[in-house]
Design an enzyme around this catalytic site. Structure first.
Site, mmCIF file in Angstrom:
data_model
loop_
_atom_site.group_PDB
_atom_site.id
_atom_site.type_symbol
_atom_site.label_atom_id
_atom_site.label_comp_id
_atom_site.label_asym_id
_atom_site.label_seq_id
_atom_site.Cartn_x
_atom_site.Cartn_y
_atom_site.Cartn_z
ATOM 1 C CE1 TYR A 182 0.226 1.924 4.242
ATOM 2 C CE2 TYR A 182 0.557 -0.420 4.643
ATOM 3 C CZ TYR A 182 0.653 0.904 5.070
ATOM 4 O OH TYR A 182 1.176 1.203 6.305
ATOM 5 C CB CYS A 183 1.730 3.763 -1.788
ATOM 6 S SG CYS A 183 0.721 3.525 -3.282
ATOM 7 C CB THR A 184 -0.075 8.405 -0.799
ATOM 8 O OG1 THR A 184 1.078 8.509 0.038
ATOM 9 C CG2 THR A 184 -1.028 9.548 -0.489
#
Length: 243
Positions: A182-184
């Protein structure tokens, strides 16, 4: 009153003429009074824009009229002030630099998990196959420090180009588990999931990243705030600026 619409969006799609497209998009954005940043590369487009709702949505609609960007989806949030100082459109080698030319999302995405399903997996303690779920944060360390999913793996990378080496160092810890990168907003974790799968790891990307998760299911299992790259600094699970 929150009257300024903020959007983030990206799309991995083949762009043969990013340098030629650059002045065209800048002229359109400036004409509509928008501010922010658009990154263009042969692999796709990445944008963070803010302005009046009608003008911003019209800009996106015009962009989608180009077949290359027809499937572009946006994440929306609101602020009381314009969070950007100017309008920039840049031509880059990659819209998110990884330095792994074999990782080409435009040729095929890695499998994804939607926010509601991830929340259910976290609440039941396993995925639908009964396997352990490992949340892998692909962001830089300073972003993670502002907020992250509870119990997520954080390799303390300082830039995304370090991610492949971190995978090599920790690969054995992930094999045999369901790894959710996951990331922004989704762009890093999309490349990350492809690289992980190339390394023999059963990896999924979180659809829409943290911002998409906040939008669809709120802040369950997330601790803190999500760092964003503008003057808002960070947003809470309601997608409201926290400064």
């Amino acid at each position: 009153m929150a009257s300024v619409l903020n959007i983030s969006a990206y799309l991995f799609t083949q762009i043969a003429d990013p340098a030629a497209l650059r002045p065209v998009l800048r002229e359109r954005a400036v004409a509509r009074g928008l501010k922010g940043t658009i990154l263009l590369a042969e692999e796709g487009i990445n944008l963070f824009l803010a302005g009046g709702a009608d003008d911003l949505r019209a800009f996106v609609d015009e962009l989608r009229a180009d077949a290359r960007f027809a499937s572009l989806t946006t994440k929306e949030s609101w602020s009381s002030e314009q969070p950007f100082q100017r309008m920039l459109v840049k031509h880059k080698r990659e819209i998110i630099r990884m330095d792994r030319p074999t990782v080409r999302p435009a040729a095929g995405r890695a499998p994804a998990v939607d926010p509601a399903t991830l929340r259910r997996w976290l609440e039941q303690g396993r995925d639908d196959r009964g396997r352990d779920v490992v949340l892998l944060d692909t962001r830089n360390a300073f972003e993670v420090d502002r907020g992250a999913f509870a119990g997520a793996v954080d390799w303390r990378i300082e830039r995304f180009t370090q991610f492949p080496d971190a995978v090599a160092a920790h690969r054995d810890e992930l094999v045999g588990k369901t790894v959710v990168s996951y990331c922004t907003g989704g762009i890093r974790c999309e490349k990350a999931a492809l690289h992980l799968r190339d390394e023999g790891i059963d990896a999924l990307q979180l659809e829409g990243g943290i911002l998409g998760y906040f939008e669809q299911v709120g802040g369950a299992h997330f601790e803190g705030e999500c760092f964003v790259f503008d003057e808002r600094i960070a947003v809470d699970p309601r997608l409201a600026p926290v400064g």
